[in-house]
Design a protein around this motif. Sequence first.
Motif, PDB file in Angstrom:
ATOM      1  N   ASP A   1       0.835  -1.205   0.000  1.00 19.07           N
ATOM      2  CA  ASP A   1       0.000   0.000   0.000  1.00 19.07           C
ATOM      3  C   ASP A   1       0.870   1.256   0.000  1.00 19.07           C
ATOM      4  OD1 ASP A   1      -2.279  -1.530  -0.016  1.00 19.07           O
ATOM      5  OD2 ASP A   1      -2.724  -1.279   2.134  1.00 19.07           O
ATOM      6  N   GLY A   2       1.950   1.226   0.776  1.00 16.36           N
ATOM      7  CA  GLY A   2       2.874   2.370   0.820  1.00 16.36           C
ATOM      8  C   GLY A   2       3.550   2.590  -0.527  1.00 16.36           C
ATOM      9  N   ILE A   3       3.970   1.494  -1.142  1.00 21.32           N
ATOM     10  CA  ILE A   3       4.611   1.591  -2.461  1.00 21.32           C
ATOM     11  C   ILE A   3       3.605   2.098  -3.482  1.00 21.32           C
ATOM     12  CG2 ILE A   3       5.607   0.240  -4.342  1.00 21.32           C
ATOM     13  CD1 ILE A   3       6.937  -1.520  -2.167  1.00 21.32           C
ATOM     14  N   ALA A   4       2.384   1.580  -3.422  1.00 21.19           N
ATOM     15  CA  ALA A   4       1.342   2.027  -4.357  1.00 21.19           C
ATOM     16  C   ALA A   4       1.047   3.509  -4.150  1.00 21.19           C
ATOM     17  CB  ALA A   4       0.076   1.195  -4.175  1.00 21.19           C
ATOM     18  N   SER A   5       1.016   3.931  -2.901  1.00 24.49           N
ATOM     19  CA  SER A   5       0.768   5.336  -2.596  1.00 24.49           C
ATOM     20  C   SER A   5       1.919   6.206  -3.114  1.00 24.49           C
ATOM     21  CB  SER A   5       0.602   5.510  -1.086  1.00 24.49           C
ATOM     22  OG  SER A   5       0.419   6.855  -0.765  1.00 24.49           O
ATOM     23  N   ASP A   6       3.155   5.753  -2.902  1.00 26.63           N
ATOM     24  CA  ASP A   6       4.324   6.489  -3.410  1.00 26.63           C
ATOM     25  C   ASP A   6       4.293   6.574  -4.933  1.00 26.63           C
ATOM     26  OD1 ASP A   6       5.211   6.806  -0.827  1.00 26.63           O
ATOM     27  OD2 ASP A   6       6.756   5.235  -0.946  1.00 26.63           O
ATOM     28  N   LEU A   7       3.935   5.460  -5.574  1.00 27.84           N
ATOM     29  CA  LEU A   7       3.851   5.448  -7.039  1.00 27.84           C
ATOM     30  C   LEU A   7       2.756   6.385  -7.540  1.00 27.84           C
ATOM     31  CD1 LEU A   7       4.381   1.679  -7.916  1.00 27.84           C
ATOM     32  CD2 LEU A   7       5.901   3.587  -8.443  1.00 27.84           C
ATOM     33  N   ALA A   8       1.636   6.423  -6.847  1.00 31.17           N
ATOM     34  CA  ALA A   8       0.538   7.312  -7.245  1.00 31.17           C
ATOM     35  C   ALA A   8       0.976   8.773  -7.132  1.00 31.17           C
ATOM     36  CB  ALA A   8      -0.696   7.048  -6.388  1.00 31.17           C
ATOM     37  N   ARG A   9       1.683   9.118  -6.032  1.00 32.85           N
ATOM     38  CA  ARG A   9       2.173  10.496  -5.869  1.00 32.85           C
ATOM     39  C   ARG A   9       3.195  10.838  -6.958  1.00 32.85           C
ATOM     40  NH1 ARG A   9       1.760   9.256  -0.417  1.00 32.85           N
ATOM     41  NH2 ARG A   9       3.936   8.645  -0.256  1.00 32.85           N
ATOM     42  N   ALA A  10       4.109   9.907  -7.231  1.00 32.98           N
ATOM     43  CA  ALA A  10       5.119  10.139  -8.268  1.00 32.98           C
ATOM     44  C   ALA A  10       4.463  10.282  -9.633  1.00 32.98           C
ATOM     45  CB  ALA A  10       6.142   9.005  -8.279  1.00 32.98           C
ATOM     46  N   ASN A  11       3.451   9.464  -9.890  1.00 31.59           N
ATOM     47  CA  ASN A  11       2.734   9.527 -11.161  1.00 31.59           C
ATOM     48  C   ASN A  11       2.011  10.866 -11.302  1.00 31.59           C
ATOM     49  OD1 ASN A  11       1.883   8.492 -13.624  1.00 31.59           O
ATOM     50  ND2 ASN A  11      -0.033   7.721 -12.752  1.00 31.59           N
ATOM     51  N   ALA A  12       1.385  11.335 -10.224  1.00 28.51           N
ATOM     52  CA  ALA A  12       0.687  12.627 -10.252  1.00 28.51           C
ATOM     53  C   ALA A  12       1.685  13.763 -10.484  1.00 28.51           C
ATOM     54  CB  ALA A  12      -0.081  12.842  -8.955  1.00 28.51           C
ATOM     55  N   ALA A  13       2.843  13.690  -9.824  1.00 25.72           N
ATOM     56  CA  ALA A  13       3.868  14.726 -10.003  1.00 25.72           C
ATOM     57  C   ALA A  13       4.394  14.714 -11.435  1.00 25.72           C
ATOM     58  CB  ALA A  13       5.012  14.514  -9.011  1.00 25.72           C
ATOM     59  N   LEU A  14       4.590  13.525 -11.984  1.00 19.57           N
ATOM     60  CA  LEU A  14       5.063  13.401 -13.362  1.00 19.57           C
ATOM     61  C   LEU A  14       4.022  13.942 -14.343  1.00 19.57           C
ATOM     62  CD1 LEU A  14       7.255  12.421 -15.277  1.00 19.57           C
ATOM     63  CD2 LEU A  14       6.191  10.163 -15.236  1.00 19.57           C
ATOM     64  N   ALA A  15       2.760  13.638 -14.103  1.00 21.58           N
ATOM     65  CA  ALA A  15       1.689  14.140 -14.975  1.00 21.58           C
ATOM     66  C   ALA A  15       1.634  15.664 -14.922  1.00 21.58           C
ATOM     67  CB  ALA A  15       0.350  13.538 -14.561  1.00 21.58           C
ATOM     68  N   LEU A  16       1.792  16.238 -13.728  1.00 21.87           N
ATOM     69  CA  LEU A  16       1.802  17.696 -13.582  1.00 21.87           C
ATOM     70  C   LEU A  16       2.987  18.298 -14.331  1.00 21.87           C
ATOM     71  CD1 LEU A  16       0.738  20.319 -12.318  1.00 21.87           C
ATOM     72  CD2 LEU A  16       2.157  19.810 -10.309  1.00 21.87           C
ATOM     73  N   GLU A  17       4.151  17.692 -14.177  1.00 20.57           N
ATOM     74  CA  GLU A  17       5.342  18.182 -14.877  1.00 20.57           C
ATOM     75  C   GLU A  17       5.162  18.105 -16.393  1.00 20.57           C
ATOM     76  OE1 GLU A  17      10.034  17.087 -15.438  1.00 20.57           O
ATOM     77  OE2 GLU A  17       9.083  16.576 -13.524  1.00 20.57           O
ATOM     78  N   MET A  18       4.552  17.030 -16.866  1.00 22.75           N
ATOM     79  CA  MET A  18       4.317  16.887 -18.308  1.00 22.75           C
ATOM     80  C   MET A  18       3.341  17.950 -18.810  1.00 22.75           C
ATOM     81  SD  MET A  18       4.290  12.724 -18.685  1.00 22.75           S
ATOM     82  CE  MET A  18       3.755  12.751 -20.374  1.00 22.75           C
ATOM     83  N   ARG A  19       2.297  18.246 -18.032  1.00 26.88           N
ATOM     84  CA  ARG A  19       1.350  19.298 -18.420  1.00 26.88           C
ATOM     85  C   ARG A  19       2.038  20.659 -18.450  1.00 26.88           C
ATOM     86  NH1 ARG A  19      -2.072  16.386 -14.992  1.00 26.88           N
ATOM     87  NH2 ARG A  19      -1.798  17.902 -13.319  1.00 26.88           N
TER      88      ARG A  19
END
Length: 200
Positions: free
Chosen positions: A23-41
């Motif tokens: 769950d912690g890894i999934a949560s970390d991945l979700a945060r990293a994915n959101a940050a990456l999506a924001l950076e891409m936008r």
Amino acid sequence: MVAGFAALFLLLARVRLDRRKADGIASDLARANAALALEMRQRAKAEEEQGRFFDLSLDLLSIIDVEGRFRHLSPAWEKTLGWTVGEIMARHARELVHPDDWEATAREAQRLRLGGGALVDFENRYATKTGGWRWLSWHAAAVPEKGLIYAVARDVSERKRVDQMKTDFISVVSHELRTPLTSIRGSLGLLAGGVGGELP
């Protein structure tokens, strides 16, 4: 039996621990994915804004690699030189520079490469598609770590033409004024020397 319960308890504890880790890894991945999506936008927005800036500029904007190949050009290049942006990008910059200006242009490019970001200002002539030449005034800076030169050029052909007309006019006027003044000076010299007799 106690040993069986203990083993079962340890197994359940390990499963819970593994699930918490997952769950912690999934949560970390979700945060990293959101940050990456924001950076891409943000990057896409910056590229769109840069594209608008390039499209709207009346000056000739360019990104050139240190080998002299154009990487990005504004549409103003086409309006100024008559070549399409694709035709210009298919050429080496040297192919467009007037032969009499190439040596000075090469010196300025070398200064840029060695200067590590220093600004360089210079003028040279670029070929038009119709066979003529346009004077360009350059303002450029290098980014050595990227191997790129960012440059803005402005067509100063009209200013050069007017400057030449002024120079020619001054030369003609100077000559035209000098000729009668020389005659007057000579005549005054003769009169002062008494060649014409005594003055009344």
